[in-house]
Design a protein around this motif. Sequence first.
Motif, short mmCIF file in Angstrom:
data_model
loop_
_atom_site.label_atom_id
_atom_site.label_comp_id
_atom_site.label_asym_id
_atom_site.label_seq_id
_atom_site.Cartn_x
_atom_site.Cartn_y
_atom_site.Cartn_z
N ALA A 53 5.71 10.10 7.46
CA ALA A 53 4.46 10.59 8.07
C ALA A 53 3.66 11.35 7.03
O ALA A 53 4.23 11.98 6.14
CB ALA A 53 4.76 11.47 9.27
N ILE A 54 2.35 11.27 7.14
CA ILE A 54 1.47 11.93 6.15
C ILE A 54 0.86 13.19 6.75
O ILE A 54 0.36 13.18 7.88
CB ILE A 54 0.31 11.00 5.72
N ALA A 79 7.70 12.14 11.64
CA ALA A 79 8.61 11.49 10.69
C ALA A 79 10.02 11.41 11.30
O ALA A 79 10.69 10.38 11.21
CB ALA A 79 8.63 12.26 9.38
N LEU A 80 10.45 12.51 11.93
CA LEU A 80 11.78 12.53 12.53
C LEU A 80 11.87 11.55 13.70
O LEU A 80 12.84 10.79 13.82
CB LEU A 80 12.10 13.95 13.04
N TYR A 81 10.83 11.54 14.52
CA TYR A 81 10.82 10.64 15.68
C TYR A 81 10.83 9.20 15.21
O TYR A 81 11.57 8.35 15.71
CB TYR A 81 9.58 10.92 16.54
N LEU A 85 5.00 4.66 11.95
CA LEU A 85 3.70 5.18 12.38
C LEU A 85 2.61 4.19 11.99
O LEU A 85 2.79 3.44 11.02
CB LEU A 85 3.43 6.52 11.68
N PRO A 86 1.49 4.19 12.72
CA PRO A 86 0.38 3.33 12.29
C PRO A 86 -0.06 3.72 10.88
O PRO A 86 -0.06 4.90 10.54
CB PRO A 86 -0.73 3.62 13.30
N ALA A 87 -0.42 2.70 10.09
CA ALA A 87 -0.87 3.00 8.72
C ALA A 87 -2.15 3.84 8.76
O ALA A 87 -2.87 3.83 9.75
CB ALA A 87 -1.13 1.69 7.98
N LEU A 88 -2.39 4.57 7.69
CA LEU A 88 -3.60 5.36 7.52
C LEU A 88 -3.83 6.39 8.61
O LEU A 88 -4.96 6.64 9.03
CB LEU A 88 -4.83 4.45 7.38
#
Length: 456
Positions: free
Chosen positions: A290-291, A371-373, A381-384
């Motif tokens: 995740a970002i 990120a953990l999920y 996760l969806p990109a961007l």
Amino acid sequence: MASRKNSDIVYRCANCGHAEPKWLGRCPDCGQWNSLRESSKAQAGPDVAGETFPLPIVSIDPGERARIGTGFPEMDRVLGGGLQRGSSILLGGEPGIGKSTLLLQLCARTSAPGRILYISGEESPSQVRSRAERLGALREGIEVFCSGDLGLARAALDSLKPSLVVVDSIQTMRADEAGSVPGTANQVKYCAQELSAWAKARGAAIVMVAHVTKDGMIAGPKAAEHLVDAVLGFEQGEGELRVLRASKNRFGSSEEVGIFRMGEDGLSEVSDPSGLFLVRRDGGMPAGVAIAPVHEGSRVILVEIQALTVPAKAGLTRIYSERIDTARASRVAAVLEKHTGLRFSDQDIYVNVAGGMRLAEPGIDLALACALYSARSGTALPALSALAGEISLAGEVRPVRQMRRRAKAAAALGFKRVVGPMAETEPASAAAAIERGDSEWTGVADVKAALKLLFG
Ligand code: TYD
Ligand code: MG
């Protein structure tokens, strides 16, 4: 000092540097017997701070003119505007990280007037010279003194009267008064105290190197941290990247980070690091990534948080997280388990930050949770998309400072969706903002809503 008044005298402990107005048989600070020695007050630091009489607050010099530029805007920012005259700084970092390189370059670039003294207890004069040559740091006015003897160093300081002093490293300095073995906590503390006191008395700035082991702890420098005005850490980033940050700063914030790159000819600055730590990928994101737009001092930097969960081998689960506080990772995992029903308590959890940034701000909670999920559920996760928000124990997504700037920085780097806390505006004006199309991020009330939005 022919007629030294009694009030000019203090008794200083040779063991820990503690000062007392009267002689005592035992140091009240460290408990050592017969360690107090007569010394002059001036040595312990003169009355530069207006200690003998009160001053009208408006008449006090703000001291800004007393700043010395390091020649590295990145470092000046971390220090809160350069080196303060009369101040002492401890620069910690693992061996080989680039402390000597940084300081030698600093000596060559600084705007410090007059002379600069580089005291090295680790290298010979010719080694220092050849390194300076390699770095393009040969400059008039830099004097090199290779010795670990505090008495000799003090004599050199007194005769040279430099405006900037580098001590590389404090662990190689020794004073006869403080025991026989250099590098011990007593020696480090005593030498740091003496050298800082000298700088304070002469209005010079002093930077002392402290080697620190991987877990950030060694007895000596830790003991000296409270004696100095600022403690900086030089840390390893990805590959050649180095991160400079303050863990204590009497003259500025301790939130700024400076980013450098180690190259063939020494360190250079990275002045726009917003996208520096992002991992470029073609196609989608893997699960567990995740970002987060993090707010580091006065800048926003986008970072990638990575998580991995595997069933615990033993009955006892463990969390491996070097770059994010383990307690934070554990708390976020507990909130997820409670509010999503996904189990983490039977998993070993690994957390990492791409590029090696150490993250301490609460705004990373939401990205860490995602990120953990994502790792636990195996769904990417969806990109961007970028995520910011603090998570409460009740699972709410709490506001973070500078959310707008975070969203803007993410958008500037091409992120299509930013998820964060609900805007703290009146509901009516929030609706109006969305209608106008100027809401920069999607607000979510709690972690469940965030997961629903991102993972469907
Ligand atoms: P150094 O400043 O000696 O580290 P420290 O004082 O923190 O122990 O840096 C040592 C490393 O940096 C060494 O592995 C070589 C590398 N280096 C470069 O890559 N480029 C350079 O220009 C210099 C001087 C060193
Ligand atoms: Mg060194």
